[in-house]
Scaffold this motif. Structure first.
Motif, PDB file in Angstrom:
ATOM      1  N   HIS A  63       0.853  -1.195   0.000  1.00  0.00           N
ATOM      2  CA  HIS A  63       0.000   0.000   0.000  1.00  0.00           C
ATOM      3  C   HIS A  63       0.882   1.236   0.000  1.00  0.00           C
ATOM      4  O   HIS A  63       2.096   1.145   0.188  1.00  0.00           O
ATOM      5  N   HIS A 123       1.325   3.921   1.889  1.00  0.00           N
ATOM      6  CA  HIS A 123       1.811   4.704   3.029  1.00  0.00           C
ATOM      7  C   HIS A 123       3.330   4.854   2.958  1.00  0.00           C
ATOM      8  O   HIS A 123       4.041   3.948   2.529  1.00  0.00           O
ATOM      9  N   ASP A 134       5.757   4.688   4.972  1.00  0.00           N
ATOM     10  CA  ASP A 134       6.655   3.687   5.569  1.00  0.00           C
ATOM     11  C   ASP A 134       6.765   2.413   4.724  1.00  0.00           C
ATOM     12  O   ASP A 134       7.460   1.467   5.100  1.00  0.00           O
ATOM     13  N   HIS A 135       6.086   2.393   3.550  1.00  0.00           N
ATOM     14  CA  HIS A 135       6.181   1.245   2.643  1.00  0.00           C
ATOM     15  C   HIS A 135       6.720   1.632   1.258  1.00  0.00           C
ATOM     16  O   HIS A 135       7.018   0.750   0.457  1.00  0.00           O
ATOM     17  N   HIS A 183      -7.338  -1.661   5.968  1.00  0.00           N
ATOM     18  CA  HIS A 183      -6.361  -0.645   6.377  1.00  0.00           C
ATOM     19  C   HIS A 183      -6.721   0.647   5.648  1.00  0.00           C
ATOM     20  O   HIS A 183      -7.292   0.596   4.564  1.00  0.00           O
ATOM     21  N   ASP A 187      -0.172  -4.147   8.852  1.00  0.00           N
ATOM     22  CA  ASP A 187      -1.023  -3.002   8.534  1.00  0.00           C
ATOM     23  C   ASP A 187      -2.462  -3.432   8.295  1.00  0.00           C
ATOM     24  O   ASP A 187      -3.011  -3.254   7.212  1.00  0.00           O
ATOM     25  N   HIS A 194      -4.237  -0.880  12.958  1.00  0.00           N
ATOM     26  CA  HIS A 194      -3.191  -1.896  13.131  1.00  0.00           C
ATOM     27  C   HIS A 194      -3.605  -2.948  14.162  1.00  0.00           C
ATOM     28  O   HIS A 194      -4.371  -2.661  15.082  1.00  0.00           O
TER      29      HIS A 194
END
Ligand SMILES: [Zn+2]
Ligand SMILES: [Zn+2]
Length: 325
Positions: free
Chosen positions: A57, A59, A61-62, A186, A208, A256
């Motif tokens: 996905h 976000h 942090d990915h 999510h 996630d 989460h």
């Protein structure tokens, strides 16, 4: 032989290598390109031999290092179409993008790729000028900075050398790895987890997600290595430093998994088949690794733990040693 190498896990960045003897894919690229390369080398993985990058996905942090890494080594990127669109929108400095503008964007990218492919043979003949420009562009990319001078030599941040689309629920293959993406709940455009199968082994990633819906429980059956979210301790989150609205988001059905939710899954729904369970996306502010481990261990007390169900804790700051089957 199949291998999982968790390079990083947590709200500051996520990335994992899944490999068979012949194929290597990176799931998410949530650290800077330079840090991803550093960690891959540290863990004995070769970034230049990656066959694909798969994105769960959009976000940050990915995806933090996605564009730079994909361009640097010419690695194909696999998204769902809504995730690709959300990523492009995120990097495009305007707040809305109509569907017509999106189609326009896709067309322009196609043309840019066709031009890049057409320009390739010419390079060998005489075009040392564009080779120099390319070299300076990739040198710039090495710095991993957002604001760079000489922006004209820098490719569009949304430009990717190759984009492939998949859909959740539809199996596809990269080399000899069979991949089944599944939908997770999510707050992203079209988030998913993955099951990877090769050479008789199955590995899965599920982080996630706000809760464990039936389709995820079903997807996580007969898995040999399971990377599973154990994000927060409920008490620590409630008493912790996050603003109320963020606490609500984390706790919601599209947030989460808590240690408790993960433990409930392990106690009631998990089939006990994994050799390794890797607990991941462990919050640094609202959890303690030993609390996550303890909750999972207690939940697994009805499963044998001598040869199977070994618990590992994925880390934010350093890669885990490769898990080989
Ligand atoms: Zn995340
Ligand atoms: Zn997320």
């Amino acid at each position: 032989m199949m291998r999982m190498t968790v390079l990083a896990s947590g709200s500051k960045g996520n990335s994992t290598v899944i490999a068979s003897s012949n194929t290597r894919v990176l799931v998410d690229a949530g650290l800077s390109c330079r840090e991803l390369i550093r960690r891959m080398r540290l863990a004995g993985e070769d970034p230049e031999s990656l066959d694909a990058i798969l994105i769960t996905h959009e976000h940050q942090d990915h995806v933090a290092g996605l564009g730079v890494l994909a361009r640097k080594f010419g690695i194909p990127v696999y998204f769902t179409e809504p995730t690709h669109r959300a990523w492009v929108r995120m990097l495009t400095p305007r707040t809305t993008m109509s569907y017509a503008e999106w189609l326009d964007h896709v067309q322009r990218e196609k043309e840019a790729r066709a031009n890049a492919a057409a320009a390739q043979p010419a390079l060998g003949i005489c075009d040392s000028m564009s080779a120099a420009v390319e070299a300076s562009a990739s040198a710039l990319e090495d710095t991993d900075e957002i604001e760079e001078p000489a922006a004209r030599t820098k490719p569009e941040p949304t430009y990717l050398p190759t984009v492939e689309y998949f859909r959740s629920g539809r199996q596809f293959s990269i080399g000899d790895i069979e991949i089944t993406p599944f939908t997770i709940p999510h707050d992203a455009a079209d988030p998913c987890g993955f099951v990877f199968a090769a050479e008789g082994a199955r590995m899965a990633l599920a982080t996630d997600l706000g809760y464990m819906p039936p389709n995820v429980k079903e997807a996580l059956k007969r898995i040999d290595v399971l990377l599973l979210e154990s994000n927060h301790d409920l008490e620590m989150l409630k008493d912790g430093p996050y603003p109320w609205s963020v606490k609500q988001r984390v706790l919601s059905r599209v947030g989460h998994l808590s240690n408790l939710a993960t433990a409930e899954f392990l106690r009631h729904d998990y089939d006990g088949s994994a050799s390794y369970i890797v607990l991941g996306h462990i919050s640094e502010s609202n959890n303690a690794p030993e609390l996550a481990r303890l909750a999972a261990e207690q939940a697994l007390d009805n499963h044998p733990t001598l040869l199977g169900n070994r618990i590992l804790l994925a880390e934010q700051a350093a890669p885990l040693a490769p898990i080989c089957l």
